[in-house]
Write a protein that holds these residues in place. Structure first.
Motif, mmCIF file in Angstrom:
data_model
loop_
_atom_site.group_PDB
_atom_site.id
_atom_site.type_symbol
_atom_site.label_atom_id
_atom_site.label_comp_id
_atom_site.label_asym_id
_atom_site.label_seq_id
_atom_site.Cartn_x
_atom_site.Cartn_y
_atom_site.Cartn_z
ATOM 1 N N ILE A 21 0.827 -1.210 0.000
ATOM 2 C CA ILE A 21 0.000 0.000 0.000
ATOM 3 C C ILE A 21 0.864 1.264 0.000
ATOM 4 O O ILE A 21 0.671 2.169 -0.817
ATOM 5 C CB ILE A 21 -0.931 0.021 1.240
ATOM 6 C CG1 ILE A 21 -1.995 -1.079 1.123
ATOM 7 C CG2 ILE A 21 -1.574 1.398 1.423
ATOM 8 C CD1 ILE A 21 -2.877 -1.224 2.369
ATOM 9 N N ASN A 22 1.831 1.305 0.911
ATOM 10 C CA ASN A 22 2.544 2.573 1.116
ATOM 11 C C ASN A 22 3.674 2.801 0.115
ATOM 12 O O ASN A 22 3.900 3.935 -0.298
ATOM 13 C CB ASN A 22 3.030 2.658 2.566
ATOM 14 C CG ASN A 22 1.851 2.748 3.509
ATOM 15 O OD1 ASN A 22 0.982 3.609 3.361
ATOM 16 N ND2 ASN A 22 1.782 1.832 4.463
ATOM 17 N N ALA A 25 1.708 3.926 -2.882
ATOM 18 C CA ALA A 25 1.291 5.327 -2.762
ATOM 19 C C ALA A 25 2.473 6.272 -2.980
ATOM 20 O O ALA A 25 2.341 7.308 -3.647
ATOM 21 C CB ALA A 25 0.656 5.566 -1.393
ATOM 22 N N SER A 226 -3.652 5.293 2.719
ATOM 23 C CA SER A 226 -2.217 5.083 2.872
ATOM 24 C C SER A 226 -1.691 6.049 3.942
ATOM 25 O O SER A 226 -2.380 6.988 4.352
ATOM 26 C CB SER A 226 -1.508 5.354 1.551
ATOM 27 O OG SER A 226 -1.388 6.758 1.367
#
Ligand code: ADP
Ligand code: MG
Length: 258
Positions: A21-22, A25, A226
């Protein structure tokens, strides 16, 4: 060319999904076009981005029912980051794929029409070395291995390294180790330092960036965003930005720069 990164480690709870996810992002924040593919039946990457995997065609439909990848893509709150969601029916895919022709290559085939449409495709793998993870390793150009700094991880890592050798010999000759990533690092504990030293000694391809243990990182998914949306100036956000820069820098052909 699209770089396809599999986030893999057969151990659960090491930071695969948090990183998917991060890192996704942060790469998008740097201007890259990013697709996250949630191939874990638990669907944590899907729910962590505030989405409902049961409301849309996802990885199961793509792998088992031949629904085109493009029809499975949904946007996220982060500009430049899109996702193919998972839902619980994906658990059945491990079994349903078994009798299929070229069963290890279903994901690779499904993603081929997207080649060039994204700079990065991130594959969030389940905590096993089953058929879904093998599909990810067969489709990937690189594997990124999160390692939790709270646990002496070398035994699990040597098992993973053996699997990667087998994959390279039998399924995907070009698969590179994109890097090992130290997660949940706490500079105040001896154990974190010890794990970090051991991992770096055995695996020189370990990223310089270590992701700190941070409550903010663990809180963000329950808000469906995020870390960049939840707390953009936190230590966790800065660490994932630094990781994104390292990932970008490890590609000599990359034209995307922060
Ligand atoms: P995996 O996908 O490998 O099972 P997760 O990314 O879901 O691992 O992480 C496992 C748990 O640890 C989750 O509750 C997550 O919020 C938490 N977590 C992950 N990374 C961190 C971190 N750097 N600091 C604190 N908690 C973290
Ligand atoms: Mg996960």
């Amino acid at each position: 060319m699209t770089r396809i990164l599999a986030l893999a480690n057969q151990k659960g709870g090491v930071g695969k999904t948090t990183t998917a996810i991060n890192l996704g992002a942060c790469l998008a924040e740097r201007g890259a076009r990013v697709l996250l593919v949630d191939i874990d039946a638990q669907g944590n990457a899907t729910s962590g981005l505030g989405l409902d995997g049961t409301a849309h065609a996802g990885v199961y439909q793509m792998l088992v029912e031949d629904v085109p990848a493009r029809e499975c893509i949904i946007p996220t709150h982060q500009p430049g980051l899109e996702i193919i969601p998972a839902s619980s029916d994906l658990a059945g895919a491990e079994v349903e794929l078994v009798p299929m022709m070229a069963r290890e290559y279903r994901l690779k085939r499904a993603l081929e029409p997207l080649d060039g449409a994204y700079d990065f495709i991130l594959l969030d793998c389940p905590p096993s070395l089953g058929l879904l993870t093998l599909n990810a390793l067969a489709a990937a150009t690189e594997v990124l291995i999160p390692v939790q700094c709270e646990y002496l991880a070398l035994e699990g890592l040597s098992h993973l390294a053996q699997t990667l050798d087998l994959v390279r010999r039998n399924l995907n000759h070009g698969l590179r180790i994109g890097g090992l990533l130290l997660t949940m690092y706490d500079s105040r504990t001896n154990l974190s330092q010890q794990v970090a030293d051991e991992v770096r000694k055995h695996f020189p391809e370990t990223f310089q960036t270590a992701i700190p243990r941070s409550v903010r990182l663990s809180e963000a998914p329950s808000h469906g965003v995020s870390i960049l949306a939840y707390d953009p100036s936190s230590r966790g956000a800065e660490a994932y930005r630094a990781l994104a820069d390292e990932v970008l820098a490890r590609d000599p052909e990359s034209s995307v720069r922060g």
